[in-house]
Design a protein around this motif. Sequence first.
Motif, PDB file in Angstrom:
ATOM      1  N   LEU A 251      43.523 173.680  36.298  1.00  0.00           N
ATOM      2  CA  LEU A 251      44.392 173.956  37.107  1.00  0.00           C
ATOM      3  C   LEU A 251      44.850 172.557  37.972  1.00  0.00           C
ATOM      4  CD1 LEU A 251      46.575 175.731  38.653  1.00  0.00           C
ATOM      5  CD2 LEU A 251      44.521 176.530  39.887  1.00  0.00           C
ATOM      6  N   ALA A 252      43.623 171.933  38.532  1.00  0.00           N
ATOM      7  CA  ALA A 252      43.850 170.738  39.539  1.00  0.00           C
ATOM      8  C   ALA A 252      44.578 169.734  38.875  1.00  0.00           C
ATOM      9  CB  ALA A 252      42.477 170.465  40.024  1.00  0.00           C
ATOM     10  N   ALA A 253      44.102 169.508  37.461  1.00  0.00           N
ATOM     11  CA  ALA A 253      44.778 168.311  36.858  1.00  0.00           C
ATOM     12  C   ALA A 253      46.092 168.532  36.682  1.00  0.00           C
ATOM     13  CB  ALA A 253      44.048 168.020  35.647  1.00  0.00           C
ATOM     14  N   ALA A 254      46.528 169.809  36.231  1.00  0.00           N
ATOM     15  CA  ALA A 254      47.714 170.309  35.948  1.00  0.00           C
ATOM     16  C   ALA A 254      48.659 170.241  37.286  1.00  0.00           C
ATOM     17  CB  ALA A 254      48.220 171.679  35.401  1.00  0.00           C
ATOM     18  N   LEU A 255      48.162 170.586  38.420  1.00  0.00           N
ATOM     19  CA  LEU A 255      48.970 170.567  39.586  1.00  0.00           C
ATOM     20  C   LEU A 255      48.867 168.958  40.158  1.00  0.00           C
ATOM     21  CD1 LEU A 255      50.216 172.049  41.960  1.00  0.00           C
ATOM     22  CD2 LEU A 255      47.995 172.178  43.031  1.00  0.00           C
ATOM     23  N   GLY A 256      48.048 168.156  40.192  1.00  0.00           N
ATOM     24  CA  GLY A 256      48.009 166.792  40.546  1.00  0.00           C
ATOM     25  C   GLY A 256      49.182 165.964  39.410  1.00  0.00           C
ATOM     26  N   GLN A 257      49.178 166.365  38.210  1.00  0.00           N
ATOM     27  CA  GLN A 257      50.240 165.732  37.293  1.00  0.00           C
ATOM     28  C   GLN A 257      51.651 166.208  37.872  1.00  0.00           C
ATOM     29  OE1 GLN A 257      49.789 163.610  34.709  1.00  0.00           O
ATOM     30  NE2 GLN A 257      51.860 163.897  33.929  1.00  0.00           N
ATOM     31  N   LEU A 258      51.889 167.511  38.289  1.00  0.00           N
ATOM     32  CA  LEU A 258      53.311 168.075  38.710  1.00  0.00           C
ATOM     33  C   LEU A 258      53.513 167.332  39.907  1.00  0.00           C
ATOM     34  CD1 LEU A 258      55.423 169.854  38.066  1.00  0.00           C
ATOM     35  CD2 LEU A 258      53.981 171.515  39.462  1.00  0.00           C
ATOM     36  N   LEU A 259      52.612 167.421  40.967  1.00  0.00           N
ATOM     37  CA  LEU A 259      52.936 166.855  42.239  1.00  0.00           C
ATOM     38  C   LEU A 259      53.080 165.187  42.463  1.00  0.00           C
ATOM     39  CD1 LEU A 259      50.580 169.112  44.380  1.00  0.00           C
ATOM     40  CD2 LEU A 259      53.118 169.641  43.773  1.00  0.00           C
ATOM     41  N   PHE A 260      52.362 164.564  41.802  1.00  0.00           N
ATOM     42  CA  PHE A 260      52.126 163.067  41.931  1.00  0.00           C
ATOM     43  C   PHE A 260      52.697 162.286  41.019  1.00  0.00           C
ATOM     44  CE2 PHE A 260      48.350 164.958  44.631  1.00  0.00           C
ATOM     45  CZ  PHE A 260      49.289 164.982  45.806  1.00  0.00           C
ATOM     46  N   THR A 261      53.003 162.915  39.634  1.00  0.00           N
ATOM     47  CA  THR A 261      53.532 161.981  38.649  1.00  0.00           C
ATOM     48  C   THR A 261      54.782 162.694  38.286  1.00  0.00           C
ATOM     49  OG1 THR A 261      51.122 161.498  38.035  1.00  0.00           O
ATOM     50  CG2 THR A 261      53.098 161.299  36.424  1.00  0.00           C
ATOM     51  N   ASP A 262      54.856 163.884  37.980  1.00  0.00           N
ATOM     52  CA  ASP A 262      56.068 164.297  37.361  1.00  0.00           C
ATOM     53  C   ASP A 262      57.369 164.589  38.537  1.00  0.00           C
ATOM     54  OD1 ASP A 262      54.631 164.242  35.022  1.00  0.00           O
ATOM     55  OD2 ASP A 262      54.628 166.401  34.861  1.00  0.00           O
ATOM     56  N   MET A 263      56.957 165.086  39.835  1.00  0.00           N
ATOM     57  CA  MET A 263      57.867 165.385  40.631  1.00  0.00           C
ATOM     58  C   MET A 263      58.638 164.182  40.935  1.00  0.00           C
ATOM     59  SD  MET A 263      57.922 168.210  41.250  1.00  0.00           S
ATOM     60  CE  MET A 263      56.769 169.911  41.423  1.00  0.00           C
ATOM     61  N   PRO A 264      58.401 162.984  41.300  1.00  0.00           N
ATOM     62  CA  PRO A 264      59.292 162.073  41.566  1.00  0.00           C
ATOM     63  C   PRO A 264      60.316 161.869  40.511  1.00  0.00           C
ATOM     64  CG  PRO A 264      57.138 161.192  42.236  1.00  0.00           C
ATOM     65  CD  PRO A 264      56.999 162.563  41.420  1.00  0.00           C
ATOM     66  N   GLY A 265      60.147 161.755  39.141  1.00  0.00           N
ATOM     67  CA  GLY A 265      60.964 161.789  38.118  1.00  0.00           C
ATOM     68  C   GLY A 265      61.997 162.918  38.288  1.00  0.00           C
ATOM     69  N   LEU A 266      61.401 164.113  38.538  1.00  0.00           N
ATOM     70  CA  LEU A 266      62.202 165.154  38.671  1.00  0.00           C
ATOM     71  C   LEU A 266      63.429 165.152  39.620  1.00  0.00           C
ATOM     72  CD1 LEU A 266      59.732 168.272  38.003  1.00  0.00           C
ATOM     73  CD2 LEU A 266      61.400 167.177  36.138  1.00  0.00           C
ATOM     74  N   ALA A 267      62.859 164.522  40.697  1.00  0.00           N
ATOM     75  CA  ALA A 267      64.004 164.383  41.927  1.00  0.00           C
ATOM     76  C   ALA A 267      64.860 163.526  41.435  1.00  0.00           C
ATOM     77  CB  ALA A 267      63.280 163.951  43.164  1.00  0.00           C
ATOM     78  N   GLU A 268      64.629 162.287  40.688  1.00  0.00           N
ATOM     79  CA  GLU A 268      65.526 161.607  40.288  1.00  0.00           C
ATOM     80  C   GLU A 268      66.486 161.710  39.068  1.00  0.00           C
ATOM     81  OE1 GLU A 268      63.366 157.794  39.706  1.00  0.00           O
ATOM     82  OE2 GLU A 268      62.576 157.764  41.642  1.00  0.00           O
ATOM     83  N   ALA A 269      65.980 162.955  38.631  1.00  0.00           N
ATOM     84  CA  ALA A 269      66.753 163.236  37.141  1.00  0.00           C
ATOM     85  C   ALA A 269      68.091 164.076  37.452  1.00  0.00           C
ATOM     86  CB  ALA A 269      65.765 163.896  36.135  1.00  0.00           C
ATOM     87  N   GLY A 270      68.566 163.975  38.612  1.00  0.00           N
ATOM     88  CA  GLY A 270      69.816 164.915  38.880  1.00  0.00           C
ATOM     89  C   GLY A 270      69.463 166.218  39.296  1.00  0.00           C
ATOM     90  N   HIS A 271      68.292 166.746  39.612  1.00  0.00           N
ATOM     91  CA  HIS A 271      68.131 168.027  40.223  1.00  0.00           C
ATOM     92  C   HIS A 271      68.055 168.027  41.800  1.00  0.00           C
ATOM     93  CE1 HIS A 271      66.969 169.227  35.959  1.00  0.00           C
ATOM     94  NE2 HIS A 271      66.161 168.307  35.969  1.00  0.00           N
TER      95      HIS A 271
END
Length: 477
Positions: free
Chosen positions: A84-104
């Motif tokens: 869970l911790a690894a998945a949450l860290g991946q989501l918050l600090f790696t994937d989230m900035p990309g999601l914010a820039e992808a038009g969402h």
Amino acid sequence: MANILQVTTPNLNTDNRNVQNLDPKNNVDNPAIRNPVDPTRVVRADGRDGQQAENTSQNDLFSTINFESNYGAFIKSLGESDGLAAALGQLLFTDMPGLAEAGHAEIGALIDQFLMTLKMDSPGELLDFMQGQQELQARFTGEFFQQLRSVLSQSNSDGVKDAVMAFLKGYNNFSSGTHLLQQMDSLTKDIEQLLLRPFREEFRQLTQGMNWEAPNGDTQANAAQLNRGLIPFLANYISRTHDYGAVRDATMLLVFNAVRYQEGDKEKLMKLFDRMADNQEFERLFKGDVQASLQRLLEPEASPVRSMMSDFADGLAKLLLRGANGDAGLENVQQFYTIMNGMLVNESVYMPLLHFILPFQFEDNNVVSEMWVDPDSDQGNGSGGRTVKLFLKFDIQSLGKFEMVMTLQDRESRMQLFVPTFLAKQDKKIQADVTGILKKNGIRLSQFSVYGRIRDRKIDEVFPEIRAKETTINVRI
């Protein structure tokens, strides 16, 4: 003509073939066959005699854990869902900035708002954040509840124990009032969408009579609206339309939450408290002013720490919900569901430990920490005070993954620290620094070892004592 049946010539050389004896008489005692058939005698439905059944029962009784029970299955799933911790860290600090820039755009705004709650500007703010997490997830903490635990452990009276447990149950319902209202608000909105169109307006008017912002303990008005309006309306609707599907399921969940909500009335809680406090043995065992302790417990808290934690919890819930609904892209839905399911593990009645997830940003480092705590490890061994056992996992992006196992008893600690392999050579410096930190906080180290981290440790490996909480009654359905 094509050989459509795929008929082949069998190999006549059987000298090296693995031919098994299929005679039923020779397989009765084979432990690999759970239901052997012996045509020469009458056997049990499972093909085992009484002695075999008795031995199997004994083996189940003394086995490490029985996966045939609900608790055993939960512990097994707990050990398998430790990412869970690894998945949450991946989501918050790696994937989230990309999601914010992808038009969402909408979810991008939620991301920015949530990440602001994770930024810690000082060690004091970080400490408040960690303590706030503990207060949110561990409700029965503090001096008052510690005294109640002491009463339960010292008293031999069933009357005292029943009174204390009844009060704790009432307080649990009382302190859950706001949460239960939120659950019922969400349920009524879902039910409204499930109703047939001619019934929706009347149901919407009934829900508008609810005060969804009512404080804990102030339940009478909402309870009257539930009992005289919402629930009778839904019962009549199900009876008339014979809708025994999603509407009835949601209604039953609404009734369950409504019952708990009504039981959290402040007047009922005070009656349970008076029954407990008026017991002579309770007065003898409880140290301190019980009335003053209750007043401090019931005082509404509006501290900045509680406000910060509320913003954190609400922001994370909104973010996960929107992501699970596909607002961050359908390709990311499963990732959000995985994190949601991992966090819901904390709500299980079988959870034997305290579990905390602590994501934060401090000094330009992104950190996701996961903590497991057994506050009553080795309880009742008679050697000193209560033993607290802690398992801490944290991942610092610039360094790697760390794990720490620590036991604390009478302000004396034993610790094992597992660090990235390239830091293992600095074990002397690490020991000196950590020892100094603990000494400043009044904790002495009796044993401290530093190792290179090679693999992830499982929860039931660090806390083997949770297996002993497995009962011998099989309650799995």
